[in-house]
Design a protein around this motif. Sequence first.
Motif, PDB file in Angstrom:
ATOM      1  N   GLN B  50      24.423  29.707  69.847  1.00  0.00           N
ATOM      2  CA  GLN B  50      23.390  30.589  70.404  1.00  0.00           C
ATOM      3  C   GLN B  50      22.176  30.634  69.483  1.00  0.00           C
ATOM      4  N   ARG B  51      22.487  30.711  68.186  1.00  0.00           N
ATOM      5  CA  ARG B  51      21.398  30.804  67.223  1.00  0.00           C
ATOM      6  C   ARG B  51      20.597  29.498  67.180  1.00  0.00           C
ATOM      7  N   LEU B  53      20.227  27.423  69.609  1.00  0.00           N
ATOM      8  CA  LEU B  53      19.418  27.364  70.831  1.00  0.00           C
ATOM      9  C   LEU B  53      18.091  28.097  70.633  1.00  0.00           C
ATOM     10  N   ILE B  54      18.213  29.305  70.026  1.00  0.00           N
ATOM     11  CA  ILE B  54      17.008  30.103  69.802  1.00  0.00           C
ATOM     12  C   ILE B  54      16.067  29.384  68.843  1.00  0.00           C
ATOM     13  N   LYS B  55      16.673  28.770  67.800  1.00  0.00           N
ATOM     14  CA  LYS B  55      15.858  28.057  66.808  1.00  0.00           C
ATOM     15  C   LYS B  55      15.215  26.813  67.390  1.00  0.00           C
ATOM     16  N   GLY B  56      15.762  26.349  68.520  1.00  0.00           N
ATOM     17  CA  GLY B  56      15.180  25.168  69.137  1.00  0.00           C
ATOM     18  C   GLY B  56      15.712  23.862  68.563  1.00  0.00           C
TER      19      GLY B  56
END
Lengths: 872, 105
Positions: B50-51, B53-56
């Motif tokens: 999840q993290r 994904l957020i970081k790209g």
Amino acid sequence: MIGELYRRLLLLLRRRHYQRELDEEMQFHLEMAGAQKFGNVTWLREESREMWGWGWFERLTQDVRYGLRMMAKTPGFTAVAVLSLALGIGANTAIFSLIDAVLLRDLPIREPGQLVSLSRSNLQNPAMNSFGYPFYREVRDHAQSLQGVICFASASPSLSVGGSSERVTGEMVSGNYFQALGIQPYAGRLFRADDEHAAGADRVVVLSYGFWKRRFAANPSIIGSIIHLNTIPMTVVGVSPPNFGSLNLGAVPDVRVPITMQPQMYVSDSMLEERGDWWLDIVGRLKPGVSKSHAESELTAMVRNYLQVNQGDKPRSEFAQKVFDSVRMNLLPSGKGVPQGKAKKAALQLYVLMSVVGMVLLIACVNIANLLLARTAARQKEIAVRLALGASRGRLIRQLVTESLLLSAFGGLAGILLAQGGARILLAFLTAGQTGITFDVSPDGRVLAFTLGISLLTGLLFGLTPALQSTRPEVAPELKGRSRVELRKILVSAQVGLSLLLLIGAGLFLRSLLNLEGMDTGFDRSSVLVMTMDPTASGYKPAQVKPFYRTVAERVAGIPGVEATAFSSQGLVTGSQWGSGISVEGYQPKENDPGPNRNVVGPAYFTTLRIPMLQGRDFGPQDNEKSPHVAIVNEKFAQFYFGNTSPLGKKIAQGGQKPDFTIVGVAKDGKYSSLREKTPRFWYIPYEQRTNVQNLNLFIRTKQDPVQLAESIRRVIQGIDRNVPIYNVKTLEQQIDESISTDRLLATLSTFFSLLAALMAAIGLYGVMRYSVTRRTREIGIRMALGAQRSTVVQMVMREVVIFSALGIAIGLPTALALGKYVGSMLYGVKPADQLTLFAASLLMGVVALIAGYLPALRAAKVDPVIALRWE
Amino acid sequence: MEIPPGTLYMLILKTLLREPLHGYGIAQKIREISEETLDVGEGSLYPALQRMLIKGWVTAEWAQSETGRRARFYRLTAAGRKQLTAEISDFNRATRAIYRVIEAT
């Protein structure tokens, strides 16, 4: 970075969708892992979601939703809390927005921080802000430490457009005024340095935006056209911007003309070359890098030099030399308006009101804290269960505080709405009777920040204590209950003390208002109409002025319902006064004596105003230009100059002239320029015996309601010459009322808020006692079963009530005495330590507290021992 | 054995270098390549994903898995490659330094 933010936001907005995806993913993993263990799914899901970074937000919305539910469940409590907060926050916001407008806001000019106004002082007078035009030119052209030096003076010319005339407010300004302040025209152009050219030659006008809109319907074609000010044709060159009023805060001059138009605006000789006339304000900018003290010493030298040139070779007396040696120039920061402006004088009142409403808000906070304590007590079980189930204490506190913040947020919102109207009403009170004063009190960022700030602060103030109290773990519940009651009692004592403080303040303001209202002014104010007119502003030559006034007096006297009329150059209780030197036959005036005040009046002045003549006679039609000069003096004057001998027949005149006015009467002392003044020595002469008569006030005593006659009187005067504007039409009662409107405002508001505070204190006290009695039902029951009388039970409860009301009063009284010195200057005829007020306020507070405590005491006495013992 | 702290992102990024994988696949692959030494618990794997994904560093898309069921496949992005290079070089420097310390006599 931006991408990350975007993805986070997306996760928040579509969190249901992403939640489902996560669930499905978990499900898939579970299936793939088959028999292998897969940990706590819920926990894992929460952990993964935590990565989104919105946990705090979700908890917050949860708390808010829960808080709203709690509010809806106890509508009575919510209403009381929100209402008292709305009143408290609203009052605070309203008064803060006035303070903001009057004292904190920078003027909309370039670099307001550099702006200073000139003020000179000597040992006789600490602040004189008027200067002569020749001195202005010296400072503008030669002062090394200042730049952009401008000057201005107020004027109120008569404007005529197309045959009808009206009085307008105006300012005469130096040619560089707008350019030095960095003000851009709204339309057309503003003045340039070459508009300040020669006396009477600069016939250009700048209109204020408001006046342009109001009087000329914002018609752009007015620019370039001619209007008449005091009959002088002048060209409108432009319109000043809407956000700029004046350096003199609150004043909004309708028109501005170059300072060189002074002879035309004042319909007088030119003062422009007069070194001894002090009539204009000077403002400049400190040059960068120059210290204020350096500039002050340069200007002190300049003003002393100027005074020395005026003095010439004439020697000074010893005292005059001392005065001269003490002359200093002071530079006062003026970026928020020149400090000597009218509006600035309301500062003290505003601060007093701010403290009053601040205390009210504090009491409201204490009250809500008290109610919350009682409520959290009722929720003790719920809280205990949640703590036992593993909710963290921090989480619970956060939730309870969120509920409080919700209350204060609602209160704050309602408060802003209340403040909107409130500020305008307050402003009307504070500026009553001063024409042409307007302020922008619409809330700006600072006001909104203030409201937000106090709402948050109050929410924390009343919410934190109950939250901390009720979640305190591991203390024996019995102990906890007791300490909460103790805390509530302390809070109630503090409320009583604060309320008493407010009651005392209200008492003092009320008494001084009553003193002002009930005072004997020395004249009869009922059924008198006042109006002002100025034929000189409409082009009347000096020889035509007196005949005009004579005709007016004659025609108005003929109107049915008019009993008597009289002219006077000075208004009554309007704040204006006219000092005059005096020469009295056989009397050597003392140095440093300000001398008496004077008025120029028409025939039958004393009869019309019903001022009793103690000796001699009133002025009459026989006192004209050709007859011997006559004067009337007041008691104080007679006593001062003639002691016990009769003043009748004695000769006096204004300072420096041969005494040739014979005293023909002595009038009773009264009030002249204001109700608060100490009776001055006062003398009157007939206007017929003055060479130069300008605007006069006409007093008309009527047999009926003067307001009903106002219109027909105006019509009659306009019938004589419609070019002479009539202004300031009021009843004398109204004029006097307006002069004490600030006192009335203070008395009204402080009474209202102190009663509100006392009521809140009473509610608080009632609540605490009632709670304590309920908790002790069993104990009381046992006592009664053991033979205690009902009266003993009442006494037991009342003893406590007496103790903490007495404690509150014991805190409140000395505080009131200590704070008294700050309001002393606003009182009239009553000392801050007035015993009657202190006593009455304490008595009132005591009685209120006893009543509030007696109700729960009665309840305690009605406890039925049989039921009480089964209780629990 | 649990994954050494601070290396989880690197390991996930590295496994995704060759081909996109779903969460379960990633865990399997790491265990396989490390010859059953390293065990990525789902308790740290999914929050980490999840993290990321957020970081790209990764993107995700749903696709058919080998069993025919829908699964979320993670794919390395350009930013993820850069991150991987940086993490590997940091890790190498750190391990060399640790070696020097523990081998010192």
